[in-house]
Design a protein around this motif. Structure first.
Motif, mmCIF file in Angstrom:
data_model
loop_
_atom_site.group_PDB
_atom_site.id
_atom_site.type_symbol
_atom_site.label_atom_id
_atom_site.label_comp_id
_atom_site.label_asym_id
_atom_site.label_seq_id
_atom_site.Cartn_x
_atom_site.Cartn_y
_atom_site.Cartn_z
ATOM 1 N N VAL A 183 0.877 -1.355 0.169
ATOM 2 C CA VAL A 183 -0.141 0.085 0.062
ATOM 3 C C VAL A 183 1.064 1.416 0.111
ATOM 4 N N VAL A 184 0.810 1.974 -0.535
ATOM 5 C CA VAL A 184 1.659 3.328 -1.219
ATOM 6 C C VAL A 184 0.706 4.496 -0.663
ATOM 7 N N GLY A 185 1.206 4.932 0.440
ATOM 8 C CA GLY A 185 0.583 6.462 1.273
ATOM 9 C C GLY A 185 -0.332 6.000 2.625
ATOM 10 N N GLY A 186 0.367 7.022 3.273
ATOM 11 C CA GLY A 186 -0.011 6.790 4.540
ATOM 12 C C GLY A 186 -1.920 7.865 4.983
ATOM 13 N N GLY A 187 -2.399 7.791 4.378
ATOM 14 C CA GLY A 187 -3.784 9.138 4.442
ATOM 15 C C GLY A 187 -4.171 7.881 4.432
ATOM 16 N N VAL A 188 -5.297 8.235 4.865
ATOM 17 C CA VAL A 188 -7.645 7.785 5.283
ATOM 18 C C VAL A 188 -6.772 6.745 4.540
ATOM 19 N N VAL A 189 -7.126 6.726 2.726
ATOM 20 C CA VAL A 189 -7.239 5.303 2.782
ATOM 21 C C VAL A 189 -5.937 4.280 2.542
ATOM 22 N N ALA A 194 -4.569 -0.634 4.577
ATOM 23 C CA ALA A 194 -4.118 -1.911 5.555
ATOM 24 C C ALA A 194 -4.750 -2.384 6.052
ATOM 25 N N THR A 195 -5.432 -1.840 6.945
ATOM 26 C CA THR A 195 -5.901 -2.397 8.261
ATOM 27 C C THR A 195 -6.625 -3.528 7.196
ATOM 28 N N ALA A 196 -7.521 -2.900 6.437
ATOM 29 C CA ALA A 196 -8.411 -4.164 5.757
ATOM 30 C C ALA A 196 -8.060 -5.683 5.973
ATOM 31 N N TRP A 197 -7.011 -4.531 4.338
ATOM 32 C CA TRP A 197 -6.446 -6.194 3.712
ATOM 33 C C TRP A 197 -5.308 -6.707 4.900
ATOM 34 N N VAL A 204 0.767 -7.524 3.855
ATOM 35 C CA VAL A 204 0.355 -5.762 3.911
ATOM 36 C C VAL A 204 1.225 -5.103 4.090
ATOM 37 N N THR A 205 2.334 -4.131 2.889
ATOM 38 C CA THR A 205 3.562 -3.357 3.553
ATOM 39 C C THR A 205 3.258 -1.857 3.640
ATOM 40 N N ARG A 261 14.164 -3.196 -2.687
ATOM 41 C CA ARG A 261 13.023 -3.680 -3.713
ATOM 42 C C ARG A 261 12.046 -4.534 -3.027
ATOM 43 N N ILE A 262 10.661 -3.987 -2.809
ATOM 44 C CA ILE A 262 10.327 -4.521 -1.592
ATOM 45 C C ILE A 262 9.018 -5.506 -2.766
ATOM 46 N N GLU A 263 8.385 -6.457 -2.959
ATOM 47 C CA GLU A 263 7.522 -7.630 -3.708
ATOM 48 C C GLU A 263 6.604 -7.683 -2.882
ATOM 49 N N ALA A 264 5.401 -7.896 -4.075
ATOM 50 C CA ALA A 264 4.424 -8.400 -3.767
ATOM 51 C C ALA A 264 3.114 -9.212 -4.889
#
Ligand SMILES: Cc1cc2nc3c(=O)[nH]c(=O)nc-3n(C[C@H](O)[C@H](O)[C@H](O)COP(=O)(O)OP(=O)(O)OC[C@H]3O[C@@H](n4cnc5c(N)ncnc54)[C@H](O)[C@@H]3O)c2cc1C
Length: 476
Positions: A183-189, A194-197, A204-205, A261-264
């Protein structure tokens, strides 16, 4: 392409999201003939790809976390969530991505619906291009209201098209939990998804560009949410930006700015919103396509007698409840002007959407929940108010201890020392979301602190945190 003769209405609304629907309802109820133009689904982003499905995904995750704080119940909910069942319930809350129910509601309200891409075509004129290429022209005697909302804004990154990234749309409508998700971005969405998934079984990273999550809110908000997300298994990297992305043998590879490098399996960009104004004919009325539409407090564009912009598209507060509030104000303003009635005589205050600047409430449905309204301490200071922050922990609140063992939460009120009122309130803690309206009442109602002292919170509820805040203010 076929052309039809222009059809005249009093009001034409572009976009049938929650905001457009509400404007139309108001103007129709005031006796003005009203048409709504919608290019996708009546109900908008909120109903199908934002508020409703996201909260349906989050509710079981938060309920499970709450249950795990209660000896006697914790054992019974030790196992993982039944993700297919959660997704099936989510599908119901997204009305299976069909808008029949909302179309019937519009019909019941007496509003005419035109399906297709709506575009301004000069003053008081809108064309609707349907999927078969048919063009219908609508004219508006009193107002055209733009309520076309926003879409996800993606950064310009090498490799982005190739990875087919998730936006909030895919994150709220996915058919299964990916094994792993960046998940890229630390705002509300970003924080909510991140919480949901993570709760629904993904690893989740979370990549946050700044120093902390939810950076616009009080600093302790991001700290408490990050601590809990980390305990739930989310790998949070702060001060991290993505430099490029690629898909290698089906796996997403994100390379950070320091070369890691981060993989997902999938990558979600929760990196902001852009106004849907690039293809609505703004150039035909001397406005710049692709821009946020700035409005006055009646939601009308400056220097225009007929053009309004309501909801997300004006950039004031990207929240459904605020957009619907604006819709009530705009609907009343259009109706008052059409009737030649002075706005200040309109009983419910058509003349000022003040709550947009002053007391915007927001709940972030993470674990712990966040409820905030008005200004943070930093915002109040930046605005030049002489303020004092009063902080308390929920540990001293009996209702919090009963809510769950090891309850961790914090509250802050920002007191305006000159006016003896609150500029803002923030609560973080399990179940704290429901406290937000008490804060909104206090801030929007400008209730003096010595009157708040007589607003008695029931024992033993989370609301007793108000008493602790007021005591802390009085005693220091
Ligand atoms: C993941 C996520 C979760 C969210 N959760 C919440 C929440 O819990 N609570 C909350 O208050 N807010 C939440 N929001 C914000 C909320 O979704 C928006 O504030 C809200 O949808 C704005 O409503 P709107 O009617 O202005 O725009 P939209 O809902 O975007 O609706 C605009 C409509 O206009 C249509 N349209 C666009 N262009 C045209 C055109 N040219 N012609 C015809 N039709 C057109 C679109 O198809 C759409 O139906 C969330 C947002 C996201 C992304």
């Amino acid at each position: 392409m076929t052309e039809t003769e222009a059809i005249a209405y009093d009001v034409v609304v572009l976009g049938a999201g929650p905001v457009g629907e509400n404007v139309a309802d108001r103007t129709r109820a005031a006796g003005l003939s009203t048409a709504v133009v919608e290019s996708e689904l009546v109900g908008g982003e909120c109903s199908y790809w934002a508020c409703m499905p996201s909260k349906a995904l989050l509710r079981p995750v938060i309920a499970q976390a709450d249950a795990r704080r209660l000896p006697g119940l914790a054992e019974a909910v030790r196992g993982p969530l039944d993700t297919p069942a959660v997704l099936a319930r989510r599908d119901g809350f997204a009305s299976h991505w069909k808008d029949d129910g909302q179309v019937s509601w519009l019909e019941g309200a007496g509003v005419d619906l035109y399906r297709g891409q709506g575009r301004l075509a000069g003053p008081r004129t809108v064309t609707v291009t349907a999927s078969d290429g048919t063009v219908t022209t609508l004219t508006a005697r009193h107002a055209v209201v733009v309520a076309t909302g926003t879409r996800a804004k993606l950064p310009e990154l090498p490799g982005l098209d190739e990875v087919e990234p998730w936006t909030s749309r895919e994150a709220t409508s996915a058919r299964q939990a990916p094994g792993s998700l960046i998940v890229v971005g630390g705002g509300v969405v970003g924080a909510e998804m991140a919480t949901a998934w993570q709760g629904l079984g993904s690893r989740v990273t979370l990549l946050v560009r700044g120093e902390r999550l939810l950076g616009r809110m009080e600093p302790f908000v991001g700290e408490l949410v990050a601590k809990s997300l980390t305990e739930a298994g989310v790998d949070i990297r702060t001060n991290t930006s993505v430099a490029s992305v690629a898909r290698e043998n089906g796996t997403v590879v994100a390379v950070t700015d320091d070369g890691e490098r981060i993989e997902a399996d999938e990558i979600l960009f929760a990196t902001g919103r852009a106004p849907q104004t690039d293809d609505i004919g703004l150039d035909t009325v001397d406005l710049e396509p692709g821009t946020w539409l700035e409005v006055d407090d009646t939601l009308r564009l400056p220097d225009s007698a007929w053009l309004y912009a309501v909801g997300d598209v004006n950039g004031r507060a990207l929240l459904t409840h605020q957009g619907k509030y604006q819709a009530r104000i705009a609907g009343a303003a259009v109706a008052a002007r059409a009737a030649g009635v002075p706005l200040q005589d309109e009983p419910w205050g058509a003349h000022a959407a003040t709550a947009d600047h002053y007391a915007v409430p927001q709940v972030v449905f993470t674990d712990p929940e966040v409820a905030a309204v008005g200004l943070s301490l930093a915002e109040a200071e930046d605005a030049g108010h002489r303020v004092r922050a009063v902080d308390v922990d929920f540990g001293s609140v009996a209702g919090a201890s009963l809510y769950g063992d090891d309850y961790t939460g914090r509250a802050r009120m920002v007191v305006d020392l000159e006016e003896d009122i609150l500029r803002g309130v923030t609560f973080v803690g399990p179940g704290a979301g429901e406290l937000v309206h008490s804060g909104t009442m206090a801030v929007a109602g400008r209730i003096p602190l010595d009157r708040l002292w007589h607003v008695v919170p029931p024992f033993p509820t989370l609301g007793e945190v108000w008493l602790r805040l007021l005591e802390a203010y009085r005693d220091n």
